[in-house]
Design an enzyme around this catalytic site. Sequence first.
Site, mmCIF file in Angstrom:
data_model
loop_
_atom_site.group_PDB
_atom_site.id
_atom_site.type_symbol
_atom_site.label_atom_id
_atom_site.label_comp_id
_atom_site.label_asym_id
_atom_site.label_seq_id
_atom_site.Cartn_x
_atom_site.Cartn_y
_atom_site.Cartn_z
ATOM 1 N N CYS A 116 0.808 -1.225 0.000
ATOM 2 C CA CYS A 116 0.000 0.000 0.000
ATOM 3 C C CYS A 116 0.843 1.278 0.000
ATOM 4 O O CYS A 116 0.328 2.356 -0.283
ATOM 5 C CB CYS A 116 -0.939 -0.003 1.194
ATOM 6 S SG CYS A 116 -2.121 -1.370 1.159
ATOM 7 N N HIS A 256 -3.530 7.088 2.466
ATOM 8 C CA HIS A 256 -3.890 5.790 1.906
ATOM 9 C C HIS A 256 -5.265 5.404 2.426
ATOM 10 O O HIS A 256 -5.562 5.552 3.617
ATOM 11 C CB HIS A 256 -2.846 4.752 2.307
ATOM 12 C CG HIS A 256 -3.249 3.349 2.000
ATOM 13 N ND1 HIS A 256 -3.613 2.942 0.743
ATOM 14 C CD2 HIS A 256 -3.366 2.251 2.807
ATOM 15 C CE1 HIS A 256 -3.934 1.666 0.768
ATOM 16 N NE2 HIS A 256 -3.795 1.218 2.016
ATOM 17 N N ASN A 286 -10.021 -0.243 -0.508
ATOM 18 C CA ASN A 286 -8.563 -0.197 -0.518
ATOM 19 C C ASN A 286 -8.052 -0.755 -1.839
ATOM 20 O O ASN A 286 -8.075 -1.969 -2.055
ATOM 21 C CB ASN A 286 -8.010 -1.004 0.668
ATOM 22 C CG ASN A 286 -6.500 -0.952 0.764
ATOM 23 O OD1 ASN A 286 -5.819 -0.443 -0.123
ATOM 24 N ND2 ASN A 286 -5.971 -1.492 1.845
#
Length: 333
Positions: A116, A256, A286
């Site tokens: 990520c 994020h 996500n």
Amino acid sequence: MDRIRAKITGIQGYVPEYRLTNTELEKLVETNDEWITSRTGIKERRILKGENQGTSVMAVEAVRGLLEKTNTDPMEIELIICATVTPDLPFPATANIIADKVGAKKSYSFDVAAACSGFLYALQVGAQFIQSGTHKKVIVVGADKMSAIVDYEDRTTCILFGDGAGAVLLEATTEETGIMDAILKSDGSGEPYLHMKAGGSRRPATPETLAAREHFAYQEGASVFKFAVTNMADVSAEVMERNGLKGEDVAWLVPHQANKRIIDATANRMGIGFDKVMMNIERYGNTTAATIPLCLWEYESQLKKGDNLILAAFGGGFTWGSIYVKWAYDPKK
């Protein structure tokens, strides 16, 4: 001589059409919309459907849109970096495939795998090529097809992830704009908490690993949450302090999009009001390396030249980091 910096001169995103809603997930695993929304902030996520459709499909769409939007000849691109943990193939690099598909025949290309945090890592790498004076036009892509590695029988992970891609064009500037500072970190001791158990050289695919469903993303949620809340917030505060920035100096926090509670904790730690936090987690979930460029793409019309942006991420590995960006252009009219 004036210092050369790398500035973002364009941003483009792409998400697949198919929407996987919380209501649909209720039919797959034991969960419900209220539980998912209250704990993650996610209402739906986009999924790339179809045969032989890899991460590069989305990345190519984002890069093509970026080239058209910035009126850039693909032959002018010297380097393409793709951040992804879901490459089309173990090799060649997905960035190679992207370069070929968009006609960037004079570029070389490679992938960056930092989960990520991948887009931040790739952005900083790309910036170095610009700052060195050796490259004039670099494209950085963050793209992941997480639906390819999510176990839709595991309610702890399948509710979190979606598919998407975002790309930025980096060019040189001597103005006080662009990539101003970066702090990037990693800690390999985090491996047990967020990883894929099989499929690499340590544990190649076998009938046994397939039967044990070891080719999907595995996450120990509580441990990851604890590490993410602390480290993403701390590194963001550190990059602000290092550059003399207070909460009121920051136009936007670009976090994020993993979990709304992590985002809220990061904003609180930095002293930034929630009205200055970029959020699209409710619609995309996500998307791993794609979350930050997708946010920049969606909020582009609200960004003004000189705006201070703090980009922050945390991912498997563990990897984490924060980048201070001073936005380089006003909205297109």
